[in-house]
Design an enzyme around this catalytic site. Structure first.
Site, PDB file in Angstrom:
ATOM      1  CG  ASP A   1      -6.564   8.883   5.790  1.00 62.45           C
ATOM      2  OD1 ASP A   1      -6.619   9.091   7.014  1.00 62.45           O
ATOM      3  OD2 ASP A   1      -6.912   9.741   4.963  1.00 62.45           O
TER       4      ASP A   1
ATOM      5  NE  ARG B   1      -3.155   9.136  -9.106  1.00 62.66           N
ATOM      6  CZ  ARG B   1      -3.953   8.682  -8.135  1.00 62.66           C
ATOM      7  NH1 ARG B   1      -3.431   8.149  -7.060  1.00 62.66           N
ATOM      8  NH2 ARG B   1      -5.266   8.784  -8.235  1.00 62.66           N
TER       9      ARG B   1
ATOM     10  CD  GLU C   1      -3.144   0.575   0.229  1.00 60.96           C
ATOM     11  OE1 GLU C   1      -2.614   1.268  -0.660  1.00 60.96           O
ATOM     12  OE2 GLU C   1      -4.345   0.661   0.503  1.00 60.96           O
TER      13      GLU C   1
ATOM     14  CG  PHE D   1      -4.298  17.191   1.342  1.00 62.71           C
ATOM     15  CD1 PHE D   1      -3.939  16.071   0.605  1.00 62.71           C
ATOM     16  CD2 PHE D   1      -5.375  17.940   0.904  1.00 62.71           C
ATOM     17  CE1 PHE D   1      -4.617  15.700  -0.540  1.00 62.71           C
ATOM     18  CE2 PHE D   1      -6.068  17.596  -0.247  1.00 62.71           C
ATOM     19  CZ  PHE D   1      -5.688  16.468  -0.971  1.00 62.71           C
TER      20      PHE D   1
HETATM   21  C1  PRP Z   1      -6.038   5.794  -1.249  1.00 58.96           C
HETATM   22  C2  PRP Z   1      -4.777   4.978  -0.941  1.00 58.96           C
HETATM   23  C3  PRP Z   1      -5.290   3.826  -0.116  1.00 58.96           C
HETATM   24  C4  PRP Z   1      -6.528   4.370   0.539  1.00 58.96           C
HETATM   25  C5  PRP Z   1      -6.263   4.618   1.986  1.00 58.96           C
HETATM   26  O1  PRP Z   1      -6.649   5.283  -2.401  1.00 58.96           O
HETATM   27  O2  PRP Z   1      -4.121   4.563  -2.100  1.00 58.96           O
HETATM   28  O3  PRP Z   1      -5.588   2.694  -0.906  1.00 58.96           O
HETATM   29  O4  PRP Z   1      -6.871   5.603  -0.119  1.00 58.96           O
HETATM   30  O5  PRP Z   1      -7.350   5.239   2.618  1.00 58.96           O
HETATM   31  P1  PRP Z   1      -8.148   4.623   3.848  1.00 58.96           P
HETATM   32  O6  PRP Z   1      -7.133   4.018   4.784  1.00 58.96           O
HETATM   33  O7  PRP Z   1      -8.848   5.811   4.453  1.00 58.96           O
HETATM   34  O8  PRP Z   1      -9.096   3.607   3.327  1.00 58.96           O
HETATM   35  P2  PRP Z   1      -7.796   6.077  -3.213  1.00 58.96           P
HETATM   36  O9  PRP Z   1      -9.103   5.422  -2.938  1.00 58.96           O
HETATM   37  O10 PRP Z   1      -7.671   7.536  -2.951  1.00 58.96           O
HETATM   38  O11 PRP Z   1      -7.442   5.761  -4.714  1.00 58.96           O
HETATM   39  P3  PRP Z   1      -6.050   5.997  -5.515  1.00 58.96           P
HETATM   40  O12 PRP Z   1      -5.097   4.914  -5.060  1.00 58.96           O
HETATM   41  O13 PRP Z   1      -6.430   5.862  -6.943  1.00 58.96           O
HETATM   42  O14 PRP Z   1      -5.536   7.384  -5.169  1.00 58.96           O
END
Ligand code: PRP
Length: 187
Positions: free
Chosen positions: A107, A169, A103, A156
């Site tokens: 968050d 990214r 990962e 952020f």
């Molecule tokens: C982001 C990140 C994790 C997730 C974490 O993905 O890559 O997979 O959020 O957040 P959480 O712990 O609150 O669930 P996102 O859904 O933003 O998609 P992305 O990878 O395309 O940016």
């Protein structure tokens, strides 16, 4: 540096060094478990995982295969909807396989919690988690990475796969977004 980024939190050098340290720990774990003959299934969740997965792979020499899923928890906003959705699933059976989730950031932990439960239903031999960043104070569910590169606060963050409005990214470092400027920013 882009005007929306007010600070570099983690430099490329720091991330490189820490990733190689953690990759060694991960390697030692699997060697101890005696799994060197079975390809470990590395699973990344698109899109954010891509840069860190690449960096991790450079430092990980065990027999493995890489798989990707598309999970969305945030949609186009910045706050988790709390409902992850599998938009692209694995195309291999994972029963009896060792799964290593790679990962970019934990968050709220909701995505990982959901995915770990999803994988468990498919009876893998083991499920482990490595994350580049962990906002450990923001977790809303009880989830713990087996390995993490850095603990971070509630800022952020962008770069190394993390985005705002799909931008940044590609930054090779982790930067802190200036949220005041962002509020009125014209893309
Ligand atoms: C982001 C990140 C994790 C997730 C974490 O993905 O890559 O997979 O959020 O957040 P959480 O712990 O609150 O669930 P996102 O859904 O933003 O998609 P992305 O990878 O395309 O940016």
């Amino acid at each position: 540096m882009h005007p929306l980024i007010k600070e570099v939190l983690l430099t490329k050098e720091k991330i490189d060094l820490r990733t190689s340290e953690v990759a060694k720990e991960v390697t030692e774990h699997y060697l101890k478990e005696g799994v060197e003959d079975e390809p470990i299934v590395l699973v990344g969740f698109l899109k954010g995982c891509v840069p860190f997965m690449g960096k991790f792979l450079e430092n990980f020499n065990l027999n493995c295969q890489t798989e990707y899923m598309l999970i969305s928890s945030y949609g186009s906003g910045t706050k988790s909807s709390g409902k992850p959705e599998i938009l692209l699933d694995l195309r291999i059976p994972i029963e009896n396989r060792h799964i290593l989730i790679v990962e970019d950031i934990i968050d709220t932990g909701i995505t990982l919690d959901f995915m770990v439960n999803y994988f468990k239903m498919q009876n893998p031999k083991s499920i482990k988690i490595i994350t580049m960043l962990d906002k450990s104070k923001s977790h809303k569910v009880d989830i713990k990475a087996d390995w993490k590169c850095f603990d971070v606060g509630n800022e952020f963050l962008v770069g190394m796969g993390l985005d705002v409005n799909e931008r940044f990214r590609n930054l090779p470092y982790i930067g802190v977004v200036d949220v005041e400027k962002l509020a009125t920013w014209k893309w």
